[in-house]
Design a protein around this motif. Structure first.
Motif, PDB file in Angstrom:
ATOM      1  N   GLU A   1       0.828  -1.211   0.000  1.00 44.63           N
ATOM      2  CA  GLU A   1       0.000   0.000   0.000  1.00 44.63           C
ATOM      3  C   GLU A   1       0.862   1.261   0.000  1.00 44.63           C
ATOM      4  OE1 GLU A   1      -3.261   2.388  -0.242  1.00 44.63           O
ATOM      5  OE2 GLU A   1      -3.186   0.190  -0.467  1.00 44.63           O
ATOM      6  N   VAL A   2       1.979   1.224   0.710  1.00 47.77           N
ATOM      7  CA  VAL A   2       2.856   2.401   0.754  1.00 47.77           C
ATOM      8  C   VAL A   2       3.399   2.710  -0.633  1.00 47.77           C
ATOM      9  CG1 VAL A   2       4.973   3.390   1.693  1.00 47.77           C
ATOM     10  CG2 VAL A   2       3.489   2.030   3.176  1.00 47.77           C
ATOM     11  N   VAL A   3       3.970   1.724  -1.296  1.00 46.58           N
ATOM     12  CA  VAL A   3       4.559   1.996  -2.614  1.00 46.58           C
ATOM     13  C   VAL A   3       3.483   2.308  -3.645  1.00 46.58           C
ATOM     14  CG1 VAL A   3       6.686   0.711  -2.185  1.00 46.58           C
ATOM     15  CG2 VAL A   3       4.714  -0.488  -3.154  1.00 46.58           C
ATOM     16  N   ALA A   4       2.310   1.690  -3.504  1.00 43.36           N
ATOM     17  CA  ALA A   4       1.225   1.968  -4.455  1.00 43.36           C
ATOM     18  C   ALA A   4       0.755   3.414  -4.331  1.00 43.36           C
ATOM     19  CB  ALA A   4       0.061   1.009  -4.209  1.00 43.36           C
ATOM     20  N   GLN A   5       0.658   3.917  -3.113  1.00 38.93           N
ATOM     21  CA  GLN A   5       0.216   5.302  -2.939  1.00 38.93           C
ATOM     22  C   GLN A   5       1.263   6.297  -3.435  1.00 38.93           C
ATOM     23  OE1 GLN A   5      -1.730   6.716   0.551  1.00 38.93           O
ATOM     24  NE2 GLN A   5      -2.736   4.765   1.015  1.00 38.93           N
ATOM     25  N   VAL A   6       2.536   6.001  -3.229  1.00 36.70           N
ATOM     26  CA  VAL A   6       3.573   6.891  -3.752  1.00 36.70           C
ATOM     27  C   VAL A   6       3.509   6.931  -5.278  1.00 36.70           C
ATOM     28  CG1 VAL A   6       6.059   7.276  -3.987  1.00 36.70           C
ATOM     29  CG2 VAL A   6       5.100   6.618  -1.769  1.00 36.70           C
ATOM     30  N   SER A   7       3.377   5.775  -5.889  1.00 38.51           N
ATOM     31  CA  SER A   7       3.264   5.721  -7.358  1.00 38.51           C
ATOM     32  C   SER A   7       2.092   6.566  -7.844  1.00 38.51           C
ATOM     33  CB  SER A   7       3.092   4.274  -7.821  1.00 38.51           C
ATOM     34  OG  SER A   7       4.241   3.512  -7.548  1.00 38.51           O
ATOM     35  N   ALA A   8       0.954   6.437  -7.168  1.00 39.06           N
ATOM     36  CA  ALA A   8      -0.245   7.164  -7.580  1.00 39.06           C
ATOM     37  C   ALA A   8      -0.082   8.667  -7.374  1.00 39.06           C
ATOM     38  CB  ALA A   8      -1.449   6.649  -6.793  1.00 39.06           C
ATOM     39  N   ARG A   9       0.548   9.083  -6.297  1.00 37.75           N
ATOM     40  CA  ARG A   9       0.723  10.515  -6.025  1.00 37.75           C
ATOM     41  C   ARG A   9       1.510  11.217  -7.120  1.00 37.75           C
ATOM     42  NH1 ARG A   9       1.339  12.527   0.054  1.00 37.75           N
ATOM     43  NH2 ARG A   9      -0.142  11.149   1.103  1.00 37.75           N
ATOM     44  N   PHE A  10       2.523  10.529  -7.625  1.00 37.30           N
ATOM     45  CA  PHE A  10       3.442  11.191  -8.546  1.00 37.30           C
ATOM     46  C   PHE A  10       3.309  10.683  -9.984  1.00 37.30           C
ATOM     47  CE2 PHE A  10       5.245  11.600  -4.316  1.00 37.30           C
ATOM     48  CZ  PHE A  10       5.461  12.970  -4.259  1.00 37.30           C
TER      49      PHE A  10
ATOM     50  N   GLN B   1      12.684   6.469  -7.715  1.00 32.67           N
ATOM     51  CA  GLN B   1      12.056   7.558  -6.975  1.00 32.67           C
ATOM     52  C   GLN B   1      10.961   7.039  -6.041  1.00 32.67           C
ATOM     53  OE1 GLN B   1      10.644  11.015  -9.001  1.00 32.67           O
ATOM     54  NE2 GLN B   1      12.624  11.525  -9.945  1.00 32.67           N
ATOM     55  N   VAL B   2      10.172   6.119  -6.522  1.00 34.04           N
ATOM     56  CA  VAL B   2       9.098   5.562  -5.677  1.00 34.04           C
ATOM     57  C   VAL B   2       9.701   4.819  -4.494  1.00 34.04           C
ATOM     58  CG1 VAL B   2       7.148   3.963  -5.581  1.00 34.04           C
ATOM     59  CG2 VAL B   2       7.487   5.393  -7.609  1.00 34.04           C
ATOM     60  N   LEU B   3      10.704   4.008  -4.758  1.00 36.93           N
ATOM     61  CA  LEU B   3      11.317   3.221  -3.685  1.00 36.93           C
ATOM     62  C   LEU B   3      11.872   4.115  -2.578  1.00 36.93           C
ATOM     63  CD1 LEU B   3      13.218   0.564  -5.844  1.00 36.93           C
ATOM     64  CD2 LEU B   3      11.157   0.178  -4.469  1.00 36.93           C
ATOM     65  N   LEU B   4      12.533   5.187  -2.978  1.00 40.11           N
ATOM     66  CA  LEU B   4      13.154   6.045  -1.975  1.00 40.11           C
ATOM     67  C   LEU B   4      12.151   6.953  -1.270  1.00 40.11           C
ATOM     68  CD1 LEU B   4      16.572   6.992  -3.604  1.00 40.11           C
ATOM     69  CD2 LEU B   4      15.968   5.058  -2.147  1.00 40.11           C
ATOM     70  N   MET B   5      11.118   7.386  -1.996  1.00 41.25           N
ATOM     71  CA  MET B   5      10.102   8.205  -1.329  1.00 41.25           C
ATOM     72  C   MET B   5       9.256   7.363  -0.368  1.00 41.25           C
ATOM     73  SD  MET B   5       8.809  11.079  -4.069  1.00 41.25           S
ATOM     74  CE  MET B   5       8.749  10.111  -5.575  1.00 41.25           C
ATOM     75  N   ALA B   6       9.136   6.086  -0.648  1.00 42.96           N
ATOM     76  CA  ALA B   6       8.347   5.195   0.207  1.00 42.96           C
ATOM     77  C   ALA B   6       9.162   4.612   1.354  1.00 42.96           C
ATOM     78  CB  ALA B   6       7.783   4.049  -0.635  1.00 42.96           C
ATOM     79  N   GLU B   7      10.470   4.654   1.226  1.00 41.79           N
ATOM     80  CA  GLU B   7      11.358   3.901   2.132  1.00 41.79           C
ATOM     81  C   GLU B   7      11.083   4.151   3.612  1.00 41.79           C
ATOM     82  OE1 GLU B   7      16.173   3.451   3.057  1.00 41.79           O
ATOM     83  OE2 GLU B   7      15.438   5.032   1.733  1.00 41.79           O
ATOM     84  N   ARG B   8      11.148   5.389   4.047  1.00 41.82           N
ATOM     85  CA  ARG B   8      11.046   5.652   5.484  1.00 41.82           C
ATOM     86  C   ARG B   8       9.656   5.353   6.025  1.00 41.82           C
ATOM     87  NH1 ARG B   8      13.404   4.208   9.094  1.00 41.82           N
ATOM     88  NH2 ARG B   8      15.227   4.752   7.837  1.00 41.82           N
ATOM     89  N   SER B   9       8.641   5.645   5.256  1.00 37.16           N
ATOM     90  CA  SER B   9       7.285   5.373   5.732  1.00 37.16           C
ATOM     91  C   SER B   9       7.043   3.883   5.918  1.00 37.16           C
ATOM     92  CB  SER B   9       6.253   5.961   4.763  1.00 37.16           C
ATOM     93  OG  SER B   9       6.289   7.382   4.793  1.00 37.16           O
ATOM     94  N   LEU B  10       7.448   3.085   4.934  1.00 39.98           N
ATOM     95  CA  LEU B  10       7.206   1.653   5.079  1.00 39.98           C
ATOM     96  C   LEU B  10       8.077   1.052   6.174  1.00 39.98           C
ATOM     97  CD1 LEU B  10       9.456  -0.507   3.660  1.00 39.98           C
ATOM     98  CD2 LEU B  10       8.614   0.594   1.594  1.00 39.98           C
ATOM     99  N   LEU B  11       9.305   1.575   6.331  1.00 36.10           N
ATOM    100  CA  LEU B  11      10.163   1.073   7.406  1.00 36.10           C
ATOM    101  C   LEU B  11       9.628   1.468   8.776  1.00 36.10           C
ATOM    102  CD1 LEU B  11      13.759   1.693   5.986  1.00 36.10           C
ATOM    103  CD2 LEU B  11      12.573  -0.500   6.236  1.00 36.10           C
ATOM    104  N   ASN B  12       9.155   2.698   8.917  1.00 32.75           N
ATOM    105  CA  ASN B  12       8.606   3.111  10.208  1.00 32.75           C
ATOM    106  C   ASN B  12       7.452   2.217  10.627  1.00 32.75           C
ATOM    107  OD1 ASN B  12      10.410   5.203  10.573  1.00 32.75           O
ATOM    108  ND2 ASN B  12       8.991   6.815   9.939  1.00 32.75           N
ATOM    109  N   LEU B  13       6.543   1.947   9.706  1.00 30.71           N
ATOM    110  CA  LEU B  13       5.379   1.138  10.040  1.00 30.71           C
ATOM    111  C   LEU B  13       5.757  -0.321  10.316  1.00 30.71           C
ATOM    112  CD1 LEU B  13       2.896   2.641   7.434  1.00 30.71           C
ATOM    113  CD2 LEU B  13       2.803   2.943   9.914  1.00 30.71           C
ATOM    114  N   ALA B  14       6.568  -0.904   9.435  1.00 27.69           N
ATOM    115  CA  ALA B  14       6.920  -2.308   9.602  1.00 27.69           C
ATOM    116  C   ALA B  14       7.873  -2.527  10.780  1.00 27.69           C
ATOM    117  CB  ALA B  14       7.533  -2.851   8.315  1.00 27.69           C
TER     118      ALA B  14
END
Length: 295
Positions: A62-71, A102-115
């Protein structure tokens, strides 16, 4: 399989988490967007840097999917190597993510914080579940959770082998010392809850044997035996159990001042549960990392 998270809740918490990091919706990552071409793709490994129990991997997609959709960028594929609730050693690969850098790096901290947060809770819970294995007692969580992340943290407790208590103030009535003071007595408090909300389970916190017996006499079927020394706890359990031929089964929970070192000792008193606020309010994160790898 761990009982899952509500999808709508996941969508909302991921949206808020990303907006916090990106500064809005869509927001921006001034470093990644300046230095990495939109067309650049890569593979990344989600790995555990510590041994523990993983949880929260269900939010990664869900994190990476939302980043992809935003940008408006390409999708990231996520292949999980393990499922939530799995014990892992340090260095274990947990997932492979493939897609725009770009998606991987923009999503990185959010997905790591949650997981990482969820995995820390699951790891702490597993320590208790292992210590109580075979004793007949089960570890419970409490409402002492991170604001906004209760559903995730209680999910992580399940992943770690524990059991959720009430989710909030709305689903189970819990008569505590302040309610007793306000109502005038344990009996009055239980009667008031029963009259106002006859459909909910009523639990009563007791600090003494006399309070426990009063609660049972008032009709409570679940007692929280709070901060009792082991000998008092054992005597209270014995007294309540002795009356169950008349009252029916009473569920008994030890709470307050519980440690792993005391777990077996407390379990021997015959309680059904031990509630441990530290599962959620004090568990350190499990260190996870997202590392780009050569294609």
């Amino acid at each position: 399989m761990v009982p899952g998270l509500d999808h709508a809740w996941v969508v909302d918490v991921v949206r808020r988490t990303l907006s916090e990091d990106l500064g809005g919706d869509p927001g921006r990552d001034v470093t990644s967007q300046a230095t990495i071409a939109v067309s650049s793709g890569a593979v990344a490994h989600l790995v555990a840097r510590q041994a523990g129990v993983v949880a929260g991997l269900v939010v990664v997609h869900e994190v990476v999917a939302q980043v992809s959709a935003r940008f408006g960028l390409g999708q990231v594929t996520v292949e999980l190597d393990v499922q939530d609730g799995t014990r892992v050693e340090a260095g274990r690969r947990l997932a492979v993510l493939t897609g725009p850098v770009q998606v991987l790096l923009m999503a990185e901290r959010s997905l790591l914080n949650l997981a990482s947060r969820a995995s820390g809770v699951a790891t702490a819970t597993r320590a208790w579940a292992d210590r109580l294995d075979g004793t007949g007692a089960t570890v419970l969580d409490t409402r002492k959770t991170t604001p906004g992340l209760r559903a995730l943290e209680k999910y992580a407790v399940r992943a770690g082998g524990g059991t959720n208590k009430r989710m909030g103030l709305y689903d189970v009535a819990m008569v505590k010392d302040n309610h007793v003071v306000a109502a005038g007595s344990v009996t009055a408090a239980v009667a008031a809850v029963r009259a106002a909300f006859p459909d909910v389970l009523v639990q009563v916190e007791a600090d003494t044997l006399d309070q426990a017996l009063e609660a049972v006499a008032a009709g409570a079927t679940f007692l929280l035996l709070d901060n009792m020394p082991t000998d008092v706890l054992a005597a209270t359990v014995a007294a309540v159990r002795a009356g169950e031929a008349t009252t029916g089964r009473i569920e008994l929970e030890a709470t307050g001042n519980l440690t792993l070192d005391r777990a077996a000792e407390v379990a021997r008193t015959g309680v059904d549960y031990m509630s441990v606020g530290g599962l959620t309010h004090s568990a350190p994160i499990l260190d996870l990392a997202l590392d780009l790898v050569a294609r």
